[in-house]
Design a protein around this motif. Sequence first.
Motif, short mmCIF file in Angstrom:
data_model
loop_
_atom_site.label_atom_id
_atom_site.label_comp_id
_atom_site.label_asym_id
_atom_site.label_seq_id
_atom_site.Cartn_x
_atom_site.Cartn_y
_atom_site.Cartn_z
N VAL A 303 0.78 -1.08 -0.11
CA VAL A 303 -0.08 0.25 -0.07
C VAL A 303 0.71 1.16 0.02
CG1 VAL A 303 -1.92 -1.21 1.26
CG2 VAL A 303 -0.25 0.16 2.41
N THR A 319 -3.75 1.21 -2.65
CA THR A 319 -3.21 -0.18 -2.59
C THR A 319 -2.91 -0.74 -3.67
OG1 THR A 319 -3.57 -2.45 -1.51
CG2 THR A 319 -5.30 -1.21 -2.83
N THR A 365 -2.03 -5.04 6.20
CA THR A 365 -2.77 -3.95 5.92
C THR A 365 -1.89 -2.50 6.37
OG1 THR A 365 -3.98 -3.64 7.97
CG2 THR A 365 -5.22 -4.82 6.44
#
Length: 555
Positions: A303, A319, A365
């Motif tokens: 990302v 991303t 993430t």
Amino acid sequence: MPPGPELAAALALIDRSRLSGHDTVVLLQARARQVAHEQAELYADMAEVADRVRREVVGLPGVWDSDVPKFAAAEVAAALRLTKRAAGGVLEDAWLLVERLPAVWRALRAGLIDVPRAKVMVRETRVLPEPVARRVVGQILPQAPELTTGQLAYRVRRLVLEADPCAARNSYELGVAERRIVAGTDPDGTAYLAGYQLPVGPAAAAYERVDAIARAAKQAGDGRPMDQIRADVYLGLLEGTWNGPGPVHRRGVIELTADLPTLLNLADNPAELHGWGPVIADIARQITTQATTRTTVRDTIWVYSITDPLTGRLLHHGTTRRPVLPAPGSTRRRPLHLEPAGSGDTAHPPTAPCTEIGAQAEPTTGTGPGTDAEPVGLDTGPGAGPEGETQSRSPTAGSRGEDIGTGGRDTGTGQTARPAVAAQPAVAAVSGERAGTTERDPRRFLSARDRAHVIARDRTCRGPGCRVSARRSEIDHIVPHAQGGSSTPDNTDAKCGFCHDLKDAGWVVTRTPRGTTLWTSPLGHTYRKPPEPITRPADLTPAERRLAENLDQPP
């Protein structure tokens, strides 16, 4: 009124019972300034006692210069009824403040900072040579009065890593060489078992595994607090007696952010291990190498965040799309690797001077800080690290109506929405024409992409002095949805459960055009929480800083 004899005399005459609630806070702040002033004078007294002892004992038969600190500590211990160890500690603090970092001592004497903040600056700069330590302190002192000790320690540590990477690396390696396990009993008869001076990467991964197993137990029906479950998992794994569920499926183990030159071994800029603070460049490269050489490298997702070069704040968060190889004999118009959310196959991030890229290893993430040249963040987990947690609460009719779904809340299952990116750059102020409109936004909850953008932008809870990770916080409307507030990043921010409860207790929250959150308490005082920069902001002159502050006024 500045601290000193006049303020002390004025404080002695005040009758608290006759003050308003607003004025009691003013009294509290004035007395804290006076206490800091007196503590600075106490440190100066200790340093002077040590100097007088040195004059008396130097030249005596059998006395070496190295003996002077011991004899000075003995004098202080006898005078103040302290143990020799305690006296040696406070005397060392006094010397470091008065002699090594006089600017910090002067700020303490002026009541601008307190002893805990002064000790943070002393402790975090000890690895540096004195001239470099003074330069680092000069950079952070103007901001220190507005920061908590946790915020201050984070920023000083990062400045230290930038100022002298070699000294920081040597200090880290020496510290790791002293790693140990410590065990003992507490005053209430319980026991403690802890590791000290561990390598930070493995420590973060170990904590995340214990946490993931504890969440699996919670998901399986264990009703106890998470702290208790984690402690039992910790002991059970060490004893070999844990027979509960394995770890929940989580996207990642740890979250790391670093700039691209550092990961390519072209620079030694500090990185950040989320929840643990700044780390040396070698750690960033080691973790990145491990993540990209595992057999699960196919699951790695990168990302990126584009930031304003002046402020270091988020402009765009995106991303990557895993490259798809064309079938034999077919052609693909364009292989795309970086793609902003919502851009389809036209994937080129908007032009900006700074890009941060994050990799998600063992599914991950994230976003994170970088520097001026395409910063990179390796994000390997939703909030690794020993940060405070937020109780999971689902909104019900008539209660907590502005929580954005399961948003940033930690549901206890270990499952979080797959982080994505905002479809548009974040605006650092609540949009007046949208937030103030009478037509209510039909969406009460943020999309997954917008939620990821808010987490990337806010980084931590927006409460005053709070550093709970945004990933473990609730996503909350600033202008309530029931009053026409839009469900967009412009009108939402991250708040942990505790800080969210402050709104229910009468605190009023607003946001300035440049993203500073203002909290007004029931007693009438307003406290500022500036936005967290992702990359290092530009150094402003005092005039430029004042202009920025004037522009950052509430509408």
